[in-house]
Design a protein around this motif. Structure first.
Motif, PDB file in Angstrom:
ATOM      1  N   VAL A 190       0.832  -1.209   0.000  1.00 54.16           N
ATOM      2  CA  VAL A 190       0.000   0.000   0.000  1.00 54.16           C
ATOM      3  C   VAL A 190       0.865   1.257   0.000  1.00 54.16           C
ATOM      4  O   VAL A 190       0.550   2.238  -0.670  1.00 54.16           O
ATOM      5  CB  VAL A 190      -0.941  -0.004   1.223  1.00 54.16           C
ATOM      6  N   ALA A 191       1.979   1.230   0.756  1.00 52.88           N
ATOM      7  CA  ALA A 191       2.801   2.437   0.905  1.00 52.88           C
ATOM      8  C   ALA A 191       3.441   2.870  -0.406  1.00 52.88           C
ATOM      9  O   ALA A 191       3.513   4.071  -0.708  1.00 52.88           O
ATOM     10  CB  ALA A 191       3.880   2.194   1.961  1.00 52.88           C
ATOM     11  N   LEU A 192       3.903   1.899  -1.206  1.00 51.23           N
ATOM     12  CA  LEU A 192       4.600   2.244  -2.445  1.00 51.23           C
ATOM     13  C   LEU A 192       3.686   2.999  -3.426  1.00 51.23           C
ATOM     14  O   LEU A 192       4.050   4.075  -3.908  1.00 51.23           O
ATOM     15  CB  LEU A 192       5.178   0.988  -3.083  1.00 51.23           C
ATOM     16  N   PRO A 193       2.479   2.458  -3.730  1.00 57.27           N
ATOM     17  CA  PRO A 193       1.613   3.254  -4.612  1.00 57.27           C
ATOM     18  C   PRO A 193       1.128   4.546  -3.970  1.00 57.27           C
ATOM     19  O   PRO A 193       0.890   5.536  -4.678  1.00 57.27           O
ATOM     20  CB  PRO A 193       0.440   2.300  -4.918  1.00 57.27           C
ATOM     21  N   LEU A 194       0.993   4.569  -2.625  1.00 61.91           N
ATOM     22  CA  LEU A 194       0.590   5.823  -1.981  1.00 61.91           C
ATOM     23  C   LEU A 194       1.674   6.885  -2.115  1.00 61.91           C
ATOM     24  O   LEU A 194       1.370   8.069  -2.279  1.00 61.91           O
ATOM     25  CB  LEU A 194       0.277   5.576  -0.497  1.00 61.91           C
ATOM     26  N   VAL A 195       2.931   6.480  -2.046  1.00 62.96           N
ATOM     27  CA  VAL A 195       4.024   7.432  -2.294  1.00 62.96           C
ATOM     28  C   VAL A 195       3.898   8.000  -3.699  1.00 62.96           C
ATOM     29  O   VAL A 195       4.033   9.209  -3.919  1.00 62.96           O
ATOM     30  CB  VAL A 195       5.397   6.747  -2.110  1.00 62.96           C
ATOM     31  N   ALA A 196       3.627   7.114  -4.669  1.00 62.91           N
ATOM     32  CA  ALA A 196       3.496   7.565  -6.059  1.00 62.91           C
ATOM     33  C   ALA A 196       2.298   8.501  -6.230  1.00 62.91           C
ATOM     34  O   ALA A 196       2.404   9.536  -6.902  1.00 62.91           O
ATOM     35  CB  ALA A 196       3.364   6.358  -6.983  1.00 62.91           C
ATOM     36  N   VAL A 197       1.162   8.134  -5.610  1.00 63.93           N
ATOM     37  CA  VAL A 197      -0.075   8.904  -5.800  1.00 63.93           C
ATOM     38  C   VAL A 197      -0.059  10.200  -5.000  1.00 63.93           C
ATOM     39  O   VAL A 197      -0.385  11.273  -5.511  1.00 63.93           O
ATOM     40  CB  VAL A 197      -1.304   8.044  -5.416  1.00 63.93           C
ATOM     41  N   VAL A 198       0.321  10.111  -3.711  1.00 60.78           N
ATOM     42  CA  VAL A 198       0.214  11.258  -2.805  1.00 60.78           C
ATOM     43  C   VAL A 198       1.423  12.184  -2.907  1.00 60.78           C
ATOM     44  O   VAL A 198       1.276  13.408  -3.007  1.00 60.78           O
ATOM     45  CB  VAL A 198       0.031  10.770  -1.353  1.00 60.78           C
ATOM     46  N   ALA A 199       2.622  11.607  -2.866  1.00 61.85           N
ATOM     47  CA  ALA A 199       3.829  12.444  -2.827  1.00 61.85           C
ATOM     48  C   ALA A 199       4.289  12.892  -4.209  1.00 61.85           C
ATOM     49  O   ALA A 199       4.786  14.008  -4.371  1.00 61.85           O
ATOM     50  CB  ALA A 199       4.955  11.687  -2.123  1.00 61.85           C
ATOM     51  N   LEU A 200       4.133  12.007  -5.217  1.00 57.55           N
ATOM     52  CA  LEU A 200       4.657  12.326  -6.553  1.00 57.55           C
ATOM     53  C   LEU A 200       3.551  12.577  -7.576  1.00 57.55           C
ATOM     54  O   LEU A 200       3.843  12.844  -8.743  1.00 57.55           O
ATOM     55  CB  LEU A 200       5.577  11.200  -7.031  1.00 57.55           C
ATOM     56  N   HIS A 201       2.281  12.451  -7.159  1.00 57.05           N
ATOM     57  CA  HIS A 201       1.129  12.763  -8.013  1.00 57.05           C
ATOM     58  C   HIS A 201       1.160  11.994  -9.341  1.00 57.05           C
ATOM     59  O   HIS A 201       0.892  12.542 -10.421  1.00 57.05           O
ATOM     60  CB  HIS A 201       1.049  14.271  -8.294  1.00 57.05           C
ATOM     61  N   ALA A 202       1.500  10.713  -9.241  1.00 61.04           N
ATOM     62  CA  ALA A 202       1.600   9.873 -10.438  1.00 61.04           C
ATOM     63  C   ALA A 202       0.220   9.568 -10.999  1.00 61.04           C
ATOM     64  O   ALA A 202      -0.775   9.504 -10.270  1.00 61.04           O
ATOM     65  CB  ALA A 202       2.319   8.569 -10.086  1.00 61.04           C
ATOM     66  N   ASP A 203       0.159   9.332 -12.328  1.00 63.91           N
ATOM     67  CA  ASP A 203      -1.118   8.958 -12.948  1.00 63.91           C
ATOM     68  C   ASP A 203      -1.332   7.445 -12.848  1.00 63.91           C
ATOM     69  O   ASP A 203      -0.486   6.710 -12.336  1.00 63.91           O
ATOM     70  CB  ASP A 203      -1.177   9.437 -14.409  1.00 63.91           C
TER      71      ASP A 203
END
Length: 417
Positions: free
Chosen positions: A30-43
């Motif tokens: 969960v943390a890895l995609p949350l870093v991408a979504v929340v911190a790096l605003h990944a699509d």
């Protein structure tokens, strides 16, 4: 030295170390995609690519890893893998605190961790029979799978709380530290591992071919491998975009995402609890088949998920799916460990894993790409339908004729003829 019992010191150390590592991995899922979504605003595509990259090493390294593991002592291989995984995942929070974290860095960390996982998983499956006797393997696998399922229950909730309280990268700190605990526990095991079989060393390609030939010539192993590939393609297509779906489509916060995925993980715990019982009640082959057939339709509930009370669809789907898939996995993993020749088990396991886990790499990429093109909810419908259809492979692969899995390849050939 002979194998130790499931209550022995060495297996308890192995179990504790793996439980801690699995808990860390449950947080990272969960943390890895949350870093991408929340911190790096990944699509959506990048989030799916993150899952794909983590499993891509199975396609690149899986086959030679099996041959290398059969040549080497398994415990030292696992110790090196834990060290590599620690460095890979701790680099993410270090880069974030330095203000230098990027999407390529996140992808590289996932890839490096995936490479270590290839060798660790292959060695781990070949190493377990060193600690346990044949009669204890089912109980040992159940305990280890129970740890994995418990980690899947606790991990997402912890990830959500850590991200909420300490920031997006906090979960990856916990994951990195879990590999340290695993390394310490493995280092403390006293059981002397028997040396690799004294076989004449041949070209790596030839040794890899031995595992592939055994796998594809065996009717049961072949069926299980093909089913796992299609099923993993579908399930990874679902899981790779579940965080995006819950956060952006359904509108759930990070903590709620953690709670929902934690509740879904209860299915895995139920699967552990019922696996031994249903295997004895229905027979090992029939129980594995019934579990997969019963689990697949639950995936159709995921796309029905909505805000508020509508989250119940996701939870019920996750519990039903997890129960059946985990119970079937325990039964089939035990079958492979008893069935495959010891001198080939690393190569056979790696060959099956390349097919099965390689599909995960494709599934992550496919989920992200389809989600970007057609929409996230529509992609969930596609992947859940594929999971239901995949059960036909088991139905028409000969398993429906058996009550129990055979003890040897000769018995297997007779059972499916």
């Amino acid at each position: 030295m002979t194998a130790r019992a499931v209550t022995g010191r060495d297996f308890r150390l192995f179990w504790f170390g793996e439980t801690t590592s699995l808990l860390g991995s449950g947080i990272a899922v969960v943390a890895l995609p949350l870093v991408a979504v929340v911190a790096l605003h990944a699509d959506t595509f990048v989030v799916g690519l993150l899952t794909s990259v983590a499993w891509l090493p199975w396609l690149i390294l899986g086959l030679p890893a099996g041959a290398w593991v059969d040549r080497l002592p398994r415990r030292p291989v696992m110790l090196v893998c834990d060290a590599v995984s620690f460095v890979a995942y701790v680099s993410v929070p270090v880069a974030a605190w330095a203000g230098a974290l990027t999407i390529p860095h996140l992808l590289l960390a996932a890839f490096a961790g995936g490479c270590a996982k290839v060798f660790f998983t292959t060695a781990y499956r070949a190493y377990l029979p060193t600690l346990l006797t044949d009669k204890e393997l089912l109980a040992g696998n159940a305990r280890l799978q129970g740890s994995e399922s418990t980690a899947e229950v606790i991990g997402p909730g912890l990830a959500g709380m850590l991200v909420q309280a300490f920031g997006a990268v906090a979960g990856l700190v916990a994951d990195a530290l879990s590999f340290v605990v695993s390394w310490i526990c493995l280092r403390a095991i006293r059981t002397v591992e028997p040396p690799p079989a004294a076989l004449r060393r041949r070209r790596l390609r030839t040794e890899v071919g031995d595992g592939l030939r055994f796998l594809f010539r065996d009717p049961i192993l072949r069926t299980l491998a093909v089913f796992s590939a299609v099923s993993n393609l579908a399930l990874t297509g679902l899981s790779s975009i579940e965080v995006v779906f819950l956060v952006r489509t359904v509108g759930a916060g990070e903590a709620i995402v953690g709670v929902v995925l934690t509740l879904c993980g209860l299915g895995g715990v139920l699967g552990v609890l019922v696996s031994h019982r249903i295997a004895h009640r229905f027979g090992t082959a029939r129980a594995a088949l019934l579990c997969q057939l019963g689990a697949a339709p639950f995936t159709l509930l995921f796309p029905l998920t909505g805000p508020g009370a509508g989250l119940a669809y996701f939870v019920i789907g996750g519990v039903g799916l997890g129960t059946g898939v985990v119970a079937a996995s325990i039964i089939t993993d035990t079958f492979r460990q008893r069935y495959c020749p010891p001198e080939l088990i690393g190569r056979i396991s790696a060959s099956a894993a390349v097919i099965s886990f390689g599909a995960i790499a494709v599934g992550g990429l496919l989920g992200g790409a389809l989600g970007e093109v057609f929409g996230v909810r529509e992609t969930l419908w596609m992947m859940s339908g594929l999971q239901v259809l995949s059960t036909a492979i088991l139905l028409f692969g000969g398993m429906r004729k058996m009550r129990d899995f055979p003890e040897s390849p000769r018995v297997a050939a007779a059972a499916v003829s």
